[in-house]
Design a protein around this motif. Sequence first.
Motif, PDB file in Angstrom:
ATOM      1  N   ALA A 187       0.826  -1.213   0.000  1.00 51.77           N
ATOM      2  CA  ALA A 187       0.000   0.000   0.000  1.00 51.77           C
ATOM      3  C   ALA A 187       0.858   1.260   0.000  1.00 51.77           C
ATOM      4  CB  ALA A 187      -0.939  -0.002   1.202  1.00 51.77           C
ATOM      5  N   ILE A 188       1.890   1.280   0.862  1.00 59.26           N
ATOM      6  CA  ILE A 188       2.728   2.482   0.927  1.00 59.26           C
ATOM      7  C   ILE A 188       3.487   2.676  -0.376  1.00 59.26           C
ATOM      8  CG2 ILE A 188       4.827   1.446   1.885  1.00 59.26           C
ATOM      9  CD1 ILE A 188       3.227   4.727   3.037  1.00 59.26           C
ATOM     10  N   GLY A 189       3.906   1.562  -0.994  1.00 65.16           N
ATOM     11  CA  GLY A 189       4.591   1.669  -2.280  1.00 65.16           C
ATOM     12  C   GLY A 189       3.665   2.152  -3.377  1.00 65.16           C
ATOM     13  N   GLY A 190       2.432   1.633  -3.404  1.00 61.64           N
ATOM     14  CA  GLY A 190       1.474   2.062  -4.426  1.00 61.64           C
ATOM     15  C   GLY A 190       1.132   3.533  -4.319  1.00 61.64           C
ATOM     16  N   ASN A 191       0.925   4.013  -3.084  1.00 62.49           N
ATOM     17  CA  ASN A 191       0.601   5.429  -2.897  1.00 62.49           C
ATOM     18  C   ASN A 191       1.773   6.326  -3.291  1.00 62.49           C
ATOM     19  OD1 ASN A 191      -1.993   5.008  -1.970  1.00 62.49           O
ATOM     20  ND2 ASN A 191      -1.370   4.805   0.164  1.00 62.49           N
ATOM     21  N   ALA A 192       2.987   5.934  -2.906  1.00 64.47           N
ATOM     22  CA  ALA A 192       4.160   6.740  -3.259  1.00 64.47           C
ATOM     23  C   ALA A 192       4.371   6.758  -4.770  1.00 64.47           C
ATOM     24  CB  ALA A 192       5.400   6.181  -2.557  1.00 64.47           C
ATOM     25  N   GLY A 193       4.147   5.623  -5.407  1.00 65.48           N
ATOM     26  CA  GLY A 193       4.288   5.573  -6.863  1.00 65.48           C
ATOM     27  C   GLY A 193       3.273   6.460  -7.561  1.00 65.48           C
ATOM     28  N   THR A 194       2.041   6.466  -7.046  1.00 61.75           N
ATOM     29  CA  THR A 194       1.003   7.318  -7.629  1.00 61.75           C
ATOM     30  C   THR A 194       1.352   8.796  -7.465  1.00 61.75           C
ATOM     31  OG1 THR A 194      -0.689   5.643  -7.170  1.00 61.75           O
ATOM     32  CG2 THR A 194      -1.442   7.896  -7.550  1.00 61.75           C
ATOM     33  N   GLN A 195       1.934   9.151  -6.322  1.00 63.66           N
ATOM     34  CA  GLN A 195       2.354  10.539  -6.116  1.00 63.66           C
ATOM     35  C   GLN A 195       3.401  10.957  -7.140  1.00 63.66           C
ATOM     36  OE1 GLN A 195       3.652  10.470  -2.041  1.00 63.66           O
ATOM     37  NE2 GLN A 195       1.649  11.047  -1.226  1.00 63.66           N
ATOM     38  N   ALA A 196       4.433  10.138  -7.294  1.00 66.85           N
ATOM     39  CA  ALA A 196       5.492  10.454  -8.258  1.00 66.85           C
ATOM     40  C   ALA A 196       4.952  10.485  -9.676  1.00 66.85           C
ATOM     41  CB  ALA A 196       6.624   9.426  -8.137  1.00 66.85           C
ATOM     42  N   TRP A 253      16.414  11.951 -10.060  1.00 62.75           N
ATOM     43  CA  TRP A 253      17.184  11.848  -8.818  1.00 62.75           C
ATOM     44  C   TRP A 253      16.480  12.555  -7.665  1.00 62.75           C
ATOM     45  CZ3 TRP A 253      20.421   8.219  -8.067  1.00 62.75           C
ATOM     46  CH2 TRP A 253      21.192   7.722  -9.115  1.00 62.75           C
ATOM     47  N   ARG A 254      15.768  13.633  -7.960  1.00 64.78           N
ATOM     48  CA  ARG A 254      15.024  14.320  -6.908  1.00 64.78           C
ATOM     49  C   ARG A 254      13.936  13.418  -6.340  1.00 64.78           C
ATOM     50  NH1 ARG A 254      11.115  19.002  -8.681  1.00 64.78           N
ATOM     51  NH2 ARG A 254       9.950  17.129  -9.237  1.00 64.78           N
ATOM     52  N   GLU A 255      13.165  12.756  -7.232  1.00 66.30           N
ATOM     53  CA  GLU A 255      12.107  11.865  -6.769  1.00 66.30           C
ATOM     54  C   GLU A 255      12.677  10.657  -6.031  1.00 66.30           C
ATOM     55  OE1 GLU A 255       8.869  12.179  -6.671  1.00 66.30           O
ATOM     56  OE2 GLU A 255       8.968  14.166  -7.574  1.00 66.30           O
ATOM     57  N   LEU A 256      13.835  10.173  -6.493  1.00 64.10           N
ATOM     58  CA  LEU A 256      14.472   9.046  -5.809  1.00 64.10           C
ATOM     59  C   LEU A 256      14.897   9.456  -4.399  1.00 64.10           C
ATOM     60  CD1 LEU A 256      14.989   6.180  -6.882  1.00 64.10           C
ATOM     61  CD2 LEU A 256      17.370   6.807  -7.247  1.00 64.10           C
ATOM     62  N   THR A 257      15.419  10.669  -4.277  1.00 63.09           N
ATOM     63  CA  THR A 257      15.815  11.176  -2.956  1.00 63.09           C
ATOM     64  C   THR A 257      14.599  11.354  -2.054  1.00 63.09           C
ATOM     65  OG1 THR A 257      17.679  12.343  -3.971  1.00 63.09           O
ATOM     66  CG2 THR A 257      17.036  13.026  -1.761  1.00 63.09           C
ATOM     67  N   VAL A 258      13.512  11.854  -2.630  1.00 57.26           N
ATOM     68  CA  VAL A 258      12.273  12.005  -1.863  1.00 57.26           C
ATOM     69  C   VAL A 258      11.789  10.648  -1.369  1.00 57.26           C
ATOM     70  CG1 VAL A 258       9.828  12.634  -2.010  1.00 57.26           C
ATOM     71  CG2 VAL A 258      11.558  14.137  -2.990  1.00 57.26           C
ATOM     72  N   GLY A 259      11.833   9.647  -2.255  1.00 56.22           N
ATOM     73  CA  GLY A 259      11.418   8.296  -1.866  1.00 56.22           C
ATOM     74  C   GLY A 259      12.263   7.753  -0.729  1.00 56.22           C
ATOM     75  N   LEU A 260      13.594   7.961  -0.805  1.00 50.21           N
ATOM     76  CA  LEU A 260      14.489   7.502   0.253  1.00 50.21           C
ATOM     77  C   LEU A 260      14.181   8.227   1.569  1.00 50.21           C
ATOM     78  CD1 LEU A 260      16.936   5.885   1.218  1.00 50.21           C
ATOM     79  CD2 LEU A 260      18.404   7.742   0.365  1.00 50.21           C
ATOM     80  N   ALA A 261      13.969   9.548   1.476  1.00 51.02           N
ATOM     81  CA  ALA A 261      13.672  10.324   2.692  1.00 51.02           C
ATOM     82  C   ALA A 261      12.361   9.870   3.325  1.00 51.02           C
ATOM     83  CB  ALA A 261      13.608  11.811   2.344  1.00 51.02           C
ATOM     84  N   ASN A 262      11.346   9.630   2.494  1.00 48.71           N
ATOM     85  CA  ASN A 262      10.076   9.134   3.031  1.00 48.71           C
ATOM     86  C   ASN A 262      10.267   7.788   3.729  1.00 48.71           C
ATOM     87  OD1 ASN A 262       8.567  11.315   2.135  1.00 48.71           O
ATOM     88  ND2 ASN A 262       8.054  10.355   0.178  1.00 48.71           N
ATOM     89  N   GLY A 263      11.084   6.944   3.115  1.00 44.35           N
ATOM     90  CA  GLY A 263      11.346   5.643   3.712  1.00 44.35           C
ATOM     91  C   GLY A 263      12.058   5.752   5.046  1.00 44.35           C
ATOM     92  N   LEU A 264      13.045   6.643   5.115  1.00 41.75           N
ATOM     93  CA  LEU A 264      13.800   6.804   6.363  1.00 41.75           C
ATOM     94  C   LEU A 264      12.936   7.394   7.474  1.00 41.75           C
ATOM     95  CD1 LEU A 264      17.205   8.112   4.936  1.00 41.75           C
ATOM     96  CD2 LEU A 264      16.667   5.811   5.801  1.00 41.75           C
ATOM     97  N   VAL A 265      11.898   8.153   7.104  1.00 41.27           N
ATOM     98  CA  VAL A 265      10.996   8.729   8.106  1.00 41.27           C
ATOM     99  C   VAL A 265       9.979   7.692   8.578  1.00 41.27           C
ATOM    100  CG1 VAL A 265       9.141  10.410   8.462  1.00 41.27           C
ATOM    101  CG2 VAL A 265      11.243  11.092   7.290  1.00 41.27           C
ATOM    102  N   LEU A 266       9.399   6.943   7.657  1.00 42.26           N
ATOM    103  CA  LEU A 266       8.285   6.050   7.988  1.00 42.26           C
ATOM    104  C   LEU A 266       8.719   4.664   8.444  1.00 42.26           C
ATOM    105  CD1 LEU A 266       5.866   6.930   5.037  1.00 42.26           C
ATOM    106  CD2 LEU A 266       5.719   7.713   7.397  1.00 42.26           C
ATOM    107  N   SER A 267       9.776   4.146   7.845  1.00 40.91           N
ATOM    108  CA  SER A 267      10.143   2.748   8.128  1.00 40.91           C
ATOM    109  C   SER A 267      10.515   2.493   9.594  1.00 40.91           C
ATOM    110  CB  SER A 267      11.273   2.299   7.201  1.00 40.91           C
ATOM    111  OG  SER A 267      12.435   3.091   7.391  1.00 40.91           O
ATOM    112  N   PRO A 268      11.220   3.388  10.276  1.00 38.59           N
ATOM    113  CA  PRO A 268      11.501   3.112  11.704  1.00 38.59           C
ATOM    114  C   PRO A 268      10.226   3.007  12.530  1.00 38.59           C
ATOM    115  CG  PRO A 268      12.962   4.826  10.880  1.00 38.59           C
ATOM    116  CD  PRO A 268      11.920   4.608   9.831  1.00 38.59           C
ATOM    117  N   LEU A 269       9.233   3.844  12.225  1.00 33.99           N
ATOM    118  CA  LEU A 269       7.982   3.793  12.972  1.00 33.99           C
ATOM    119  C   LEU A 269       7.286   2.457  12.785  1.00 33.99           C
ATOM    120  CD1 LEU A 269       6.603   7.364  12.089  1.00 33.99           C
ATOM    121  CD2 LEU A 269       7.899   6.672  14.112  1.00 33.99           C
TER     122      LEU A 269
END
Length: 471
Positions: free
Chosen positions: A347-356, A379-395
């Motif tokens: 679900a999180i991957g599908g939503n992020a993909g739809t945003q991009a 590269w900007r979108e890839l960086t955004v994806g990585l940042a989103n992952g680093l914020v959400l994945s620990p939670l």
Amino acid sequence: MTHTDSASPAPAHEIETEDHVALGEDYALTASFVEKVVDAADDGDGMRLRGLLEDLHPADVADLMGFLTSEHRAVVVQWLPPELLADTLPELDDGIREEVLERVPHLTLAEALQELDSDDAAAVVEDLEDDQREKVLAAMPEVDRAAIESSLGYPEDSAGRLMQREVMAAPQFWNVGDTIDHVRRQGEELPELFFDIYVVDPVNRPVGGVAISRLLRAPRETPLIELMEPINAIDVDVDQEEVAYIFEKYNLISAPVVDTGGRLVGQLTVDDIVHIIQEENREDILRLAGVSDEDRSSGVLEIVRGRVPWLGINLFTAILGAGVIAFFEGTIQQIVALAVLMPIVSAIGGNAGTQALTVTVRALATRELTSSNAVRTFWRELTVGLANGLVLSPLVGLAAGFWFHDWRIGAVIATAMILNLLVAATVGVLTPLTLSKLKFDPAVSSAVFVTATTDFFGFLIFLGLATIVLL
């Protein structure tokens, strides 16, 4: 062609027909007014219908038609005043207009079309059946008929098809006084709406334009060549999406249209462009969702035929995802917690993909994304994806670890989320870019492909990591 101007819409609280308020504060037709029209149509009360409708703006009449059944529309059309009918036809949804045209006698229709500018008249004639079109055109004056046939000769959705042939032009040697006198002599032959006088050379090629506001402020003896400014002439075969881009980029309110020889043949005005922008945006939104062009007049079978193919493709891609799950069936049987957590990753991957995807398709449509900045955008979108992952994945990882009392499960889902968000960013950008490069509409099928890819890789990464780490 001449055109009878329709009254500009008054404030909502002032728009009344007989004893009933037609529009609410939001400029939408009130339910009570629509009910009044339906009751009058059921009673066959033509004079009551005419009284209800005659003071409405054509756009409101067209809106009303969308709320009525086919049977009620058939009655209402018979009682529309001729001038109101003429102005309403171009405003109708395509499906409703085709239905209405079948019910209007060809002589009445021919008379109504003469009240429209050539672009609106051509749009109406285009929807006629071949035999009805021949009858209507045959009943029209030769000049009007030739203008419509000429417009229909250009490709659909091109500047030539959209333009109005009524245009004001003046030779280079005229001055302000000559031009103003000429405009006054035109009378009913003037275009319904025009903002510029186009200055043309001896072979009718536009060399500049003079805004009406500037013309009226200048002394009569001022030569036009001293007032004229550069123009953005548009070729007749330019696609309507390109035309809209030109208007938006250069803040135009009108532009001359020229043939292959550069000669002035018509003009486009901002009211045409607003319609194009709305149409193109509507198409993009529907295509992103895998939905065909639908409106209020669309029937159930028509809607089903438009949606089923895309749902079928979606079903096929879902089966691919199910295949990945089946491949790791043994892992899931041993660790049931994986079945609970799998939907989170997909679900999180599908939503992020739809945003991009949405951002990329929009940027392509507005020319903000081209080959010159494609790599930087990726590269900007890839960086955004990585940042989103680093914020959400620990939670999510901490929650999963506490829930199932196993820190390894938390680490697996956190890692899978980061990787799947990177996949989502990649396909969300590269899919529309690739389709655009191959000359396909990037809005078509992109969403289905992005969702399928994020589901497939989400399951594969999560279950694969779980197999390696937990077993």
